[in-house]
Enzyme design. Structure first.
Site, PDB file in Angstrom:
ATOM      1  N   CYS A  42       8.110  32.865  12.811  1.00  0.00           N
ATOM      2  CA  CYS A  42       6.902  33.453  12.228  1.00  0.00           C
ATOM      3  C   CYS A  42       5.932  33.909  13.310  1.00  0.00           C
ATOM      4  CB  CYS A  42       6.222  32.438  11.301  1.00  0.00           C
ATOM      5  SG  CYS A  42       4.703  33.042  10.526  1.00  0.00           S
TER       6      CYS A  42
ATOM      7  N   HIS B 299      -1.099  31.134   6.873  1.00  0.00           N
ATOM      8  CA  HIS B 299       0.345  31.148   7.111  1.00  0.00           C
ATOM      9  C   HIS B 299       1.108  31.605   5.869  1.00  0.00           C
ATOM     10  CE1 HIS B 299       4.405  30.067   8.238  1.00  0.00           C
ATOM     11  NE2 HIS B 299       4.483  29.477   7.053  1.00  0.00           N
TER      12      HIS B 299
ATOM     13  N   CYS C 115       1.105  29.974  13.468  1.00  0.00           N
ATOM     14  CA  CYS C 115       2.331  29.567  14.153  1.00  0.00           C
ATOM     15  C   CYS C 115       2.266  29.860  15.650  1.00  0.00           C
ATOM     16  CB  CYS C 115       3.538  30.262  13.524  1.00  0.00           C
ATOM     17  SG  CYS C 115       3.982  29.592  11.899  1.00  0.00           S
TER      18      CYS C 115
ATOM     19  N   ASP D 239       2.077  39.463  -8.365  1.00  0.00           N
ATOM     20  CA  ASP D 239       0.933  38.630  -7.995  1.00  0.00           C
ATOM     21  C   ASP D 239       1.286  37.204  -8.339  1.00  0.00           C
ATOM     22  OD1 ASP D 239      -0.972  37.388 -10.351  1.00  0.00           O
ATOM     23  OD2 ASP D 239       0.243  39.052 -11.078  1.00  0.00           O
TER      24      ASP D 239
END
Length: 361
Positions: A293, A324, A298, A255
Site C-alpha cells: 500500500c 488507509h 502505510c 457507496d
C-alpha cells in the site's frame, strides 16, 4: 448480459469516470476526515443524506450558507440519498402512507412527514449534483405480495419525484425495488423507464440481510435490465469483493459506510484480506498495515503504533485507519478501471481472490 465497462457521467460539478466508489459523508462530513484529505486521497464524489441534513443543521440553513458544496468546502460532485433507507431503518418510529412517510426524529423525537416532493425540494436546497427519488426500501425476507406493494409505492413516488424537480441542472436517479423477485425487478425497471426525467437508475433493496449469492444474482439481473446508456448504481453495497463482482456485472457506482465505519472499529482492509488491528499479534509488529500500500499511513506508521492508538481510544486512530481504508477502496476502483480499459478484468478478479486466499496478514 451486462459486462464490465467504463462510462462517463456529466454533473454540474464535473465529469465522473466509472466505475466509481463514493465515500459516505452522511451529515456533510466523511467521518474523521477533512475535505482536503478526501481530495488528496482522490475521492471524486461523496454522498450526503437528505434525512440527516434535514434534521441537522436543516436544509434551509445549508441553502442560506451557499449549499452543501460551499458549506463543507467540497468542490467536486455530490450525490444525496433521499432518506428512504434511513426511514426504512426507523421501522419502529415511522408510519408509511400513500403520500409519504411520517417518522420521529432520532435526535429529539419531533415528528416529520417526508413526501417524494419534499425529498426533492430538500436535495435541491442542498445543491446536490445527483438526486435520488424517495423510495420504499423492501426488507428481507418479504413475501412477493408485500414486495409488490412496496414496488408499486416506489414507482408512484418516483413519478411524483420527476414532476417535483424545478429549474435544476442536477441529475435525478430512479430506484429499482422488487426484493429477491426477478419478475418484480424486471417490471419495476420497465415501468420506471416509461417515465421521463431519469438520468440513471439505482439498484435498491439489497444488502438488507439476504444471502450473498442472492444479492449478486439480483444485482446482476437488475443491472442487465437497465439500458446501457444509463448509469447503474448499487446502493449501499460495498465490501471489496462486492465491488469486484458487481463491476463484472456492469454496475458503475457504489457507496458504503464499511470502509469508514470499520476503520473506527479497528478493521483495516489490505491486499490479503481484512485485519483486526486490536489483536495481540500486532503488539510489537513494526511492519506497515500493508506493504503493498502506498497510502500515507502505510508509508509512516507501524501496525504496533496503530494498535496502540486503537486500544488507547485516541482520536488519531479513527483518522489514520479511515485514511488507509479509503485509500484502499479508491485504489481498488482505479485499478479495476485500468484493468477494464486494458481488457484484463477477469485476470484482475482472479488475482484479487488469489491474494486474499494466500498468505494472511
Amino acid at each position: 448480459m451486462a459486462t464490465p465497462r467504463i462510462t462517463q457521467i456529466a454533473t454540474p460539478h464535473g465529469s465522473l469516470t466509472t466505475p466509481i466508489f463514493m465515500p459516505v459523508g452522511t451529515v456533510g462530513t466523511v467521518k474523521a476526515l477533512s475535505s482536503e484529505e478526501l481530495e488528496a486521497l482522490g475521492a471524486e464524489i461523496i454522498l450526503g443524506n437528505t434525512y440527516h441534513l434535514m434534521l441537522r443543521p436543516g436544509h434551509e440553513t445549508v441553502r442560506n450558507l451557499g449549499g452543501l458544496h460551499h458549506f463543507m468546502s467540497w468542490n467536486r460532485p455530490l450525490l444525496t440519498d433521499s432518506g428512504g433507507y434511513q426511514v426504512f431503518s426507523l421501522s419502529k418510529i415511522r408510519k408509511m402512507k400513500p403520500d409519504g412517510v411520517e417518522f420521529q426524529s432520532h435526535i429529539d423525537g419531533e415528528r416529520h412527514f417526508l413526501t417524494p416532493e419534499k425529498a426533492i425540494a430538500i436535495q435541491q436546497a442542498l445543491g446536490s449534483d445527483i438526486m435520488m427519488v424517495l423510495d420504499d426500501c423492501t426488507p428481507y425476507p418479504v413475501s412477493e405480495s408485500d414486495a409488490r406493494r412496496s414496488m408499486e409505492l416506489t414507482i408512484e413516488w418516483a413519478k411524483r419525484s420527476t414532476t417535483a424537480v424545478l429549474r435544476s441542472r442536477s441529475l435525478l436517479f430512479g430506484i429499482i425495488q422488487g426484493s429477491i423477485y426477478k419478475n418484480l425487478r424486471k417490471e419495476c425497471t420497465e415501468r420506471l423507464l416509461e417515465t421521463t426525467g431519469f438520468a440513471g437508475f439505482a439498484i435498491g433493496g439489497l444488502s438488507v440481510g439476504e444471502p450473498k449469492e442472492l444479492l449478486y444474482e439480483m444485482a446482476a439481473e437488475t443491472a442487465d435490465a437497465i439500458p446501457p446508456e444509463y448509469p447503474r448504481y448499487a446502493m449501499g453495497i460495498g465490501l471489496p469483493e462486492d465491488i469486484v463482482e458487481l463491476i463484472g456485472a456492469g454496475v458503475d457506482m457504489f457507496d458504503c459506510v464499511v470502509p469508514t465505519r470499520n476503520a473506527r472499529n479497528g478493521e483495516l482492509f489490505t491486499t490479503f484480506g481484512e485485519m483486526q488491528i486490536r489483536h495481540a499479534c500486532y503488539k510489537e509488529d513494526a511492519r506497515p498495515i500493508d506493504e503493498n500500500c502506498s497510502c500515507p499511513v502505510c508509508q509512516r506508521y507501524s501496525r504496533a503504533y496503530l494498535r496502540h492508538l486503537y486500544l488507547a481510544k485516541e482520536i488519531l486512530s479513527a483518522r489514520l485507519n479511515t485514511i488507509h481504508n479509503l485509500h484502499y477502496y479508491l485504489t481498488l476502483i482505479r485499478e479495476l478501471r485500468t484493468a477494464i480499459q486494458e481488457g484484463r478484468y477477469d485476470e484482475f478478479r482472479e488475482s484479487f481472490y488469489r491474494n486474499r486466499s494466500g498468505s494472511r496478514v
